[in-house]
Design a protein around this motif. Structure first.
Motif, PDB file in Angstrom:
ATOM      1  N   ALA A   1       0.833  -1.210   0.000  1.00 41.82           N
ATOM      2  CA  ALA A   1       0.000   0.000   0.000  1.00 41.82           C
ATOM      3  C   ALA A   1       0.869   1.262   0.000  1.00 41.82           C
ATOM      4  CB  ALA A   1      -0.893  -0.016   1.246  1.00 41.82           C
ATOM      5  N   GLY A   2       2.226   1.065   0.105  1.00 47.25           N
ATOM      6  CA  GLY A   2       3.106   2.230   0.100  1.00 47.25           C
ATOM      7  C   GLY A   2       3.215   2.880   1.478  1.00 47.25           C
ATOM      8  N   SER A   3       2.763   2.176   2.508  1.00 52.33           N
ATOM      9  CA  SER A   3       2.867   2.715   3.877  1.00 52.33           C
ATOM     10  C   SER A   3       3.347   1.607   4.815  1.00 52.33           C
ATOM     11  CB  SER A   3       1.481   3.193   4.330  1.00 52.33           C
ATOM     12  OG  SER A   3       0.531   2.150   4.106  1.00 52.33           O
ATOM     13  N   SER A   4       3.819   1.977   6.014  1.00 52.14           N
ATOM     14  CA  SER A   4       4.250   0.970   6.997  1.00 52.14           C
ATOM     15  C   SER A   4       3.432   1.119   8.266  1.00 52.14           C
ATOM     16  CB  SER A   4       5.728   1.177   7.343  1.00 52.14           C
ATOM     17  OG  SER A   4       6.499   1.055   6.190  1.00 52.14           O
ATOM     18  N   ASN A   5       3.327   0.020   9.019  1.00 51.37           N
ATOM     19  CA  ASN A   5       2.607   0.126  10.295  1.00 51.37           C
ATOM     20  C   ASN A   5       3.620   0.301  11.433  1.00 51.37           C
ATOM     21  OD1 ASN A   5       3.695  -2.372  10.925  1.00 51.37           O
ATOM     22  ND2 ASN A   5       1.824  -3.502  10.402  1.00 51.37           N
ATOM     23  N   ILE A   6       3.096   0.424  12.657  1.00 54.04           N
ATOM     24  CA  ILE A   6       3.940   0.706  13.823  1.00 54.04           C
ATOM     25  C   ILE A   6       5.002  -0.381  14.027  1.00 54.04           C
ATOM     26  CG2 ILE A   6       2.171  -0.392  15.292  1.00 54.04           C
ATOM     27  CD1 ILE A   6       4.590   2.353  16.435  1.00 54.04           C
TER      28      ILE A   6
ATOM     29  N   VAL B   1     -19.403  -0.760  20.006  1.00 54.66           N
ATOM     30  CA  VAL B   1     -17.972  -0.771  20.320  1.00 54.66           C
ATOM     31  C   VAL B   1     -17.499   0.662  20.589  1.00 54.66           C
ATOM     32  CG1 VAL B   1     -15.676  -1.349  19.413  1.00 54.66           C
ATOM     33  CG2 VAL B   1     -17.646  -2.824  18.880  1.00 54.66           C
ATOM     34  N   CYS B   2     -16.756   0.842  21.690  1.00 59.94           N
ATOM     35  CA  CYS B   2     -16.304   2.202  22.022  1.00 59.94           C
ATOM     36  C   CYS B   2     -14.850   2.434  21.580  1.00 59.94           C
ATOM     37  CB  CYS B   2     -16.438   2.464  23.517  1.00 59.94           C
ATOM     38  SG  CYS B   2     -15.468   1.360  24.553  1.00 59.94           S
ATOM     39  N   VAL B   3     -14.054   1.371  21.488  1.00 57.08           N
ATOM     40  CA  VAL B   3     -12.656   1.546  21.094  1.00 57.08           C
ATOM     41  C   VAL B   3     -12.109   0.263  20.476  1.00 57.08           C
ATOM     42  CG1 VAL B   3     -11.766   0.894  23.391  1.00 57.08           C
ATOM     43  CG2 VAL B   3     -10.395   2.400  21.896  1.00 57.08           C
ATOM     44  N   VAL B   4     -11.205   0.442  19.516  1.00 61.93           N
ATOM     45  CA  VAL B   4     -10.588  -0.693  18.825  1.00 61.93           C
ATOM     46  C   VAL B   4      -9.068  -0.547  18.884  1.00 61.93           C
ATOM     47  CG1 VAL B   4     -10.238  -1.770  16.547  1.00 61.93           C
ATOM     48  CG2 VAL B   4     -12.537  -1.040  17.232  1.00 61.93           C
ATOM     49  N   GLY B   5      -8.392  -1.676  19.081  1.00 61.50           N
ATOM     50  CA  GLY B   5      -6.939  -1.712  18.955  1.00 61.50           C
ATOM     51  C   GLY B   5      -6.633  -2.564  17.730  1.00 61.50           C
ATOM     52  N   SER B   6      -5.902  -2.025  16.753  1.00 60.94           N
ATOM     53  CA  SER B   6      -5.653  -2.760  15.510  1.00 60.94           C
ATOM     54  C   SER B   6      -4.155  -2.852  15.230  1.00 60.94           C
ATOM     55  CB  SER B   6      -6.319  -2.053  14.322  1.00 60.94           C
ATOM     56  OG  SER B   6      -5.835  -2.605  13.095  1.00 60.94           O
ATOM     57  N   GLU B   7      -3.751  -3.976  14.651  1.00 57.72           N
ATOM     58  CA  GLU B   7      -2.350  -4.155  14.250  1.00 57.72           C
ATOM     59  C   GLU B   7      -1.910  -3.044  13.313  1.00 57.72           C
ATOM     60  OE1 GLU B   7       0.598  -7.048  11.628  1.00 57.72           O
ATOM     61  OE2 GLU B   7      -1.547  -7.464  11.662  1.00 57.72           O
ATOM     62  N   GLU B   8      -2.861  -2.561  12.520  1.00 55.22           N
ATOM     63  CA  GLU B   8      -2.501  -1.617  11.449  1.00 55.22           C
ATOM     64  C   GLU B   8      -2.512  -0.157  11.893  1.00 55.22           C
ATOM     65  OE1 GLU B   8      -1.672  -4.878   9.415  1.00 55.22           O
ATOM     66  OE2 GLU B   8      -1.069  -2.813   9.030  1.00 55.22           O
ATOM     67  N   GLU B   9      -2.848   0.105  13.165  1.00 53.13           N
ATOM     68  CA  GLU B   9      -2.850   1.511  13.622  1.00 53.13           C
ATOM     69  C   GLU B   9      -2.083   1.630  14.944  1.00 53.13           C
ATOM     70  OE1 GLU B   9      -7.060   2.620  11.508  1.00 53.13           O
ATOM     71  OE2 GLU B   9      -6.054   4.016  12.892  1.00 53.13           O
ATOM     72  N   GLU B  10      -1.203   2.639  14.990  1.00 58.03           N
ATOM     73  CA  GLU B  10      -0.320   2.793  16.155  1.00 58.03           C
ATOM     74  C   GLU B  10      -1.107   2.977  17.441  1.00 58.03           C
ATOM     75  OE1 GLU B  10       3.461   5.514  17.692  1.00 58.03           O
ATOM     76  OE2 GLU B  10       2.730   5.678  15.617  1.00 58.03           O
ATOM     77  N   GLU B  11      -2.076   3.879  17.406  1.00 60.05           N
ATOM     78  CA  GLU B  11      -2.837   4.200  18.615  1.00 60.05           C
ATOM     79  C   GLU B  11      -4.204   3.507  18.604  1.00 60.05           C
ATOM     80  OE1 GLU B  11       0.402   6.608  19.537  1.00 60.05           O
ATOM     81  OE2 GLU B  11      -1.227   5.777  20.787  1.00 60.05           O
TER      82      GLU B  11
ATOM     83  N   ALA C   1      -9.932  -5.916  19.977  1.00 59.82           N
ATOM     84  CA  ALA C   1      -8.525  -5.919  19.550  1.00 59.82           C
ATOM     85  C   ALA C   1      -8.473  -6.804  18.315  1.00 59.82           C
ATOM     86  CB  ALA C   1      -7.631  -6.481  20.648  1.00 59.82           C
ATOM     87  N   MET C   2      -7.840  -6.330  17.222  1.00 58.51           N
ATOM     88  CA  MET C   2      -7.906  -7.114  15.996  1.00 58.51           C
ATOM     89  C   MET C   2      -6.660  -7.076  15.142  1.00 58.51           C
ATOM     90  SD  MET C   2     -10.257  -4.937  13.361  1.00 58.51           S
ATOM     91  CE  MET C   2      -9.782  -3.318  12.797  1.00 58.51           C
ATOM     92  N   ASP C   3      -6.455  -8.180  14.450  1.00 57.93           N
ATOM     93  CA  ASP C   3      -5.470  -8.287  13.375  1.00 57.93           C
ATOM     94  C   ASP C   3      -6.316  -8.413  12.118  1.00 57.93           C
ATOM     95  OD1 ASP C   3      -2.808 -10.707  12.570  1.00 57.93           O
ATOM     96  OD2 ASP C   3      -3.642  -9.015  11.460  1.00 57.93           O
ATOM     97  N   PRO C   4      -6.541  -7.285  11.407  1.00 54.74           N
ATOM     98  CA  PRO C   4      -7.508  -7.297  10.294  1.00 54.74           C
ATOM     99  C   PRO C   4      -7.155  -8.296   9.201  1.00 54.74           C
ATOM    100  CG  PRO C   4      -6.757  -5.052  10.783  1.00 54.74           C
ATOM    101  CD  PRO C   4      -5.886  -5.971  11.566  1.00 54.74           C
ATOM    102  N   LEU C   5      -5.861  -8.447   8.928  1.00 55.59           N
ATOM    103  CA  LEU C   5      -5.439  -9.381   7.889  1.00 55.59           C
ATOM    104  C   LEU C   5      -4.187 -10.101   8.385  1.00 55.59           C
ATOM    105  CD1 LEU C   5      -4.262 -10.283   4.929  1.00 55.59           C
ATOM    106  CD2 LEU C   5      -6.704 -10.018   5.148  1.00 55.59           C
ATOM    107  N   ASP C   6      -4.336 -11.374   8.686  1.00 54.63           N
ATOM    108  CA  ASP C   6      -3.201 -12.151   9.190  1.00 54.63           C
ATOM    109  C   ASP C   6      -2.617 -13.029   8.092  1.00 54.63           C
ATOM    110  OD1 ASP C   6      -2.570 -15.159  10.626  1.00 54.63           O
ATOM    111  OD2 ASP C   6      -1.524 -13.366  11.358  1.00 54.63           O
TER     112      ASP C   6
END
Ligand SMILES: O=P(O)(O)OC[C@H]1O[C@](O)(COP(=O)(O)O)[C@@H](O)[C@@H]1O
Ligand SMILES: [Mg+2]
Ligand SMILES: [Mg+2]
Length: 327
Positions: free
Chosen positions: A55-60, A86-96, A110-115
């Motif tokens: 995608a031309g970007s990197s994750n945390i 849902v009030c909050v999500v923690g994702s592999e693809e987003e730092e915060e 808490a999720m790993d959208p694409l493993d």
């Protein structure tokens, strides 16, 4: 062909065993299932629709994000926001943490959208992994990272979707492990396996031995033990969700140990290891970091990594025994 049970029918029939109100878990699990269908559609057509590649970007984590990592993340974040549960999500693809703009909502994901991102472009099974908790902070207030930093034992739901030869939706709510297989013809996820049990012993081990020289002494001893037994099989797909799923159905151990490149292990505690540990334990298996039960680990940060030994109970015990003896 016997009439298969739908997800809605299954949840209704098991209402008494659910850890939260049926209406809410029904809505949440159907939202995840619906989004999994959309990801399934994108995955099966990715080569045609130019969705392979980066995608031309990197994750945390410093990993190059694949186009499907980013797309799956956007789809699931939108789904959780629109669920109003849902009030909050923690994702592999987003730092915060990702706030869902609904401080009255009570669930946390808490999720790993694409493993298995390294397998996207080569048409090998990939997945989505998720955990659902109840928030810790007070309803009506702005959620905090502490809402996501919860021990695996606090999970209400642990689940994954496998986009493989078939698309399977697998989860536990603490009352057994159940598999729903996607029927593209009818457009429904149908119950195909219920109260799954993983055999205590097997002859399949799954580990990226490319890092063998950097493994600790106990891990080397366990891999050698599997080889010396003579009739063990090495199986490694390189997608955690696919290696785990195979072992759930056929037995086996999956190991991602400490290596020179990843001294703390590679896999992420919150959105890879905890949800699968919940499922493994509910099916009679075990999940440890080499010494400590994964679900007992107190999380300190959103993307913290851990070493991982999961699968058939006796095989995990053998690995722990050799680690204890030799380290
Ligand atoms: O290439 P390696 O070092 O064997 O690592 C493979 C592991 O990394 C992962 O791809 C990490 O997950 P992501 O693809 O979600 O980043 C796991 O699915 C898999 O088990
Ligand atoms: Mg992953
Ligand atoms: Mg991922």
């Amino acid at each position: 062909m016997s009439q298969k049970t739908t997800l809605r029918q299954f949840l209704k029939a098991n209402e008494a065993n659910l850890p939260a109100p049926l209406s809410e878990l029904d809505h949440l699990l159907h939202s995840i299932a619906r989004t999994a269908k959309t990801v399934h559609a994108h995955v099966t057509r990715a080569a045609i629709t130019d969705l392979y590649g980066t995608a031309g970007s990197s994750n945390i984590q410093g990993e190059e994000q694949q186009k499907l990592d980013v797309l799956a993340n956007t789809l699931f974040v939108t789904t959780f926001r629109e669920s109003n549960l849902v009030c909050v999500v923690g994702s592999e693809e987003e730092e915060e943490i990702i706030l869902m703009d609904n401080n009255d909502a009570e669930y946390v994901v808490a999720m790993d959208p694409l493993d298995g991102s390294s397998n996207i472009d080569v048409n090998v099974s990939i997945g989505t992994i998720f955990s659902v908790f109840k928030r810790k902070s007070e309803k009506g207030t702005k959620p905090k990272v502490e809402d996501v930093l919860q021990k695996g034992t606090e999970q209400l739901i642990g689940g994954y979707v496998l986009y493989g030869t078939a698309t399977a939706f697998v989860f536990t709510t603490g009352n057994g492990v159940h598999i729903f297989t996607y029927d593209p013809k009818g457009g429904e996820f149908l119950l195909t396996h219920t109260n799954l049990e993983i055999v205590k012993d097997s002859k399949t081990y799954s580990c990226n031995e490319g890092g063998f020289l950097g493994f600790t002494e106990g891990v080397k001893k366990y891999i050698d033990f599997c080889k010396e037994e003579g009739d063990y099989k090495a199986r490694y797909i390189g997608s955690l969700v696919a290696d785990f799923h195979r072992n759930m159905l056929k037995g086996g151990i999956f190991i991602y140990p400490s290596t020179q490149k990843t001294p703390k292990g590679k896999l992420r505690l919150l959105y890879e290891c905890n949800p699968l540990a919940f499922i493994a334990e509910q099916a009679g298996g075990k999940a440890y970091d080499g010494r400590v039960r994964i679900m007992e680990i107190e999380p300190e940060s959103l993307h913290q990594r851990t070493t991982y030994y999961v699968g058939s109970a006796n095989m995990v015990d053998k690995a722990l025994e050799l680690i204890e003896t030799h380290e």
